[in-house]
Motif scaffolding. Structure first.
Motif, PDB file in Angstrom:
ATOM      1  N   LEU A 185      35.860  53.921  40.769  1.00 47.36           N
ATOM      2  CA  LEU A 185      37.089  53.680  40.008  1.00 47.36           C
ATOM      3  C   LEU A 185      37.693  54.979  39.483  1.00 47.36           C
ATOM      4  CD1 LEU A 185      35.861  50.468  38.136  1.00 47.36           C
ATOM      5  CD2 LEU A 185      37.495  50.579  40.042  1.00 47.36           C
ATOM      6  N   HIS A 217      41.582  56.048  37.936  1.00 52.74           N
ATOM      7  CA  HIS A 217      41.513  55.286  36.682  1.00 52.74           C
ATOM      8  C   HIS A 217      40.791  56.104  35.617  1.00 52.74           C
ATOM      9  CE1 HIS A 217      43.026  51.581  38.533  1.00 52.74           C
ATOM     10  NE2 HIS A 217      42.291  51.906  39.592  1.00 52.74           N
ATOM     11  N   ILE A 222      38.536  52.501  31.846  1.00 47.80           N
ATOM     12  CA  ILE A 222      37.786  51.554  32.681  1.00 47.80           C
ATOM     13  C   ILE A 222      36.879  50.715  31.785  1.00 47.80           C
ATOM     14  CG2 ILE A 222      36.223  51.287  34.637  1.00 47.80           C
ATOM     15  CD1 ILE A 222      37.016  54.178  35.457  1.00 47.80           C
ATOM     16  N   ALA A 238      41.234  49.304  34.960  1.00 42.42           N
ATOM     17  CA  ALA A 238      40.207  48.855  35.893  1.00 42.42           C
ATOM     18  C   ALA A 238      39.034  48.302  35.095  1.00 42.42           C
ATOM     19  CB  ALA A 238      39.738  50.007  36.784  1.00 42.42           C
ATOM     20  N   THR A 255      40.467  46.627  44.400  1.00 36.70           N
ATOM     21  CA  THR A 255      40.627  47.952  43.762  1.00 36.70           C
ATOM     22  C   THR A 255      41.639  48.771  44.539  1.00 36.70           C
ATOM     23  OG1 THR A 255      38.733  48.820  45.015  1.00 36.70           O
ATOM     24  CG2 THR A 255      38.288  47.993  42.799  1.00 36.70           C
TER      25      THR A 255
END
Length: 334
Positions: A168, A173, A176, A237, A329
């Motif tokens: 991620l 991102h 998170i 995320a 994602t």
């Protein structure tokens, strides 16, 4: 009622040979095995399981203590365990984890006459571990393990958490979230530890408000999702520590009007069959082998049972995680 004596007479062998066919077929010649098997079919003989267990001191029964069935991981592992045990001639008595308090389940299991126990319900400091190790009874942990060792099959949960964070972060991102289950279990403790360590290593800080511990039920996961998304600085995320949690998160987010992954990316863990569903195609983390942890665990447990000994070095298998990148994602666009 047809007896083993009748079978021996029809097959032209001794009664002890019939007993070995029933209890130790590996120690019987192929010729005698075929004769006795044919005689049992002709006479429609059904062996008395209670009498057999008294003679062999084996019940051909295994106890399984599984995690909750709202998680498809445990549906799949329970199915694999029961099917494999059945192929090997074992019956399986199935019990299910009681949220946070398994002592009543353990008491019921330990009152049963079984040849072995396979469990995914154990906590890291669970006192039942001492009772299990003091018994001359093979047992195998899968998915979770105890802090004092024993025989287990698991995935490397710390590496898995780090792998999710790394994936991620590499997509851009920076906020998170993590939604997991009780941190007194090795799975969620390891996944959360690996995740937070990687975030801290890469960003040098982590927002504790984005770390949510739940009991993994749909209601609790939905509440955690709403709390997380109700903040001013929402996450872009989320790493959900199981695929079941990920699916609950996706449902809650869609109810709020979010699109996945356009508005928020979701990564799960376990790579259950449902993760490949075409309606969402979940990005997730699992293992390389096609056999799930339950199947691997029951194979080793039955091997130990049939070796007739609970001594020797414990079986300790930790599998490396692998990322399955699918469609939940995507790169973060600020």
């Amino acid at each position: 009622m047809v007896s083993s004596k009748d079978v021996a007479k029809r097959a032209g062998v001794s009664q002890s040979t019939v007993s070995r066919v029933l209890n130790e077929p590996k120690n019987v010649s192929r010729s005698n095995l075929e004769k006795v098997t044919a005689a049992m079919k002709e006479l429609n003989y059904r062996p008395n399981s209670i009498a057999r267990s008294l003679v062999s001191k084996k019940t051909k029964t295994i106890a399984l203590i599984s995690g909750p069935l709202h998680n498809p991981f445990f549906v799949e592992t329970t199915t694999s365990i029961v099917n494999y045990a059945n192929e090997k001639g074992y019956k399986t008595i199935v019990f299910f984890e009681n949220y946070g308090d398994n002592m009543s389940v353990y008491e019921t299991v330990l009152s049963q006459q079984v040849d072995g126990i396979i469990l995914s319900s154990i906590f890291m400091d669970d006192p039942i571990f001492k009772d299990l190790t003091s018994m001359n009874l093979p047992f195998m942990m899968f998915n979770r393990k105890h802090q004092d060792g024993g025989s287990f099959v698991e995935i490397d949960n710390v590496k898995a958490g780090a792998l999710a964070a790394d994936h991620l972060l590499n997509l851009g991102h920076r906020r998170i979230g993590f939604i997991g289950g009780p941190l007194y279990t090795s799975t969620f403790f390891g996944r959360c530890s690996g995740f937070t360590e990687e975030i801290n290593k890469r960003l040098h800080e982590i927002d504790d408000s984005l770390i949510r511990e739940t009991d993994t039920s749909e209601e609790a996961v939905r509440e955690a999702t709403l709390l997380m998304m109700g903040r001013k600085n929402k996450p872009t995320a989320v790493f959900a520590a199981t695929d079941a949690i990920a699916i609950f998160v996706i449902d809650a987010l869609m109810e709020l009007g979010y699109s996945i992954p356009e508005d928020i990316s979701i990564c799960g863990m376990d790579n259950v069959r449902m993760a490949r569903h075409h309606s969402f195609e979940l990005t997730t983390i699992g293992q390389h082998t096609e056999n799930n942890l339950g199947r691997l665990g029951i194979e080793h447990l039955i091997n130990r049972i049939e070796e007739g000994s609970n001594s020797g070095e414990p079986v300790q298998i930790t599998l490396d995680p692998v990322l399955y990148q699918r469609k939940t994602t995507k790169k973060f666009a600020d």
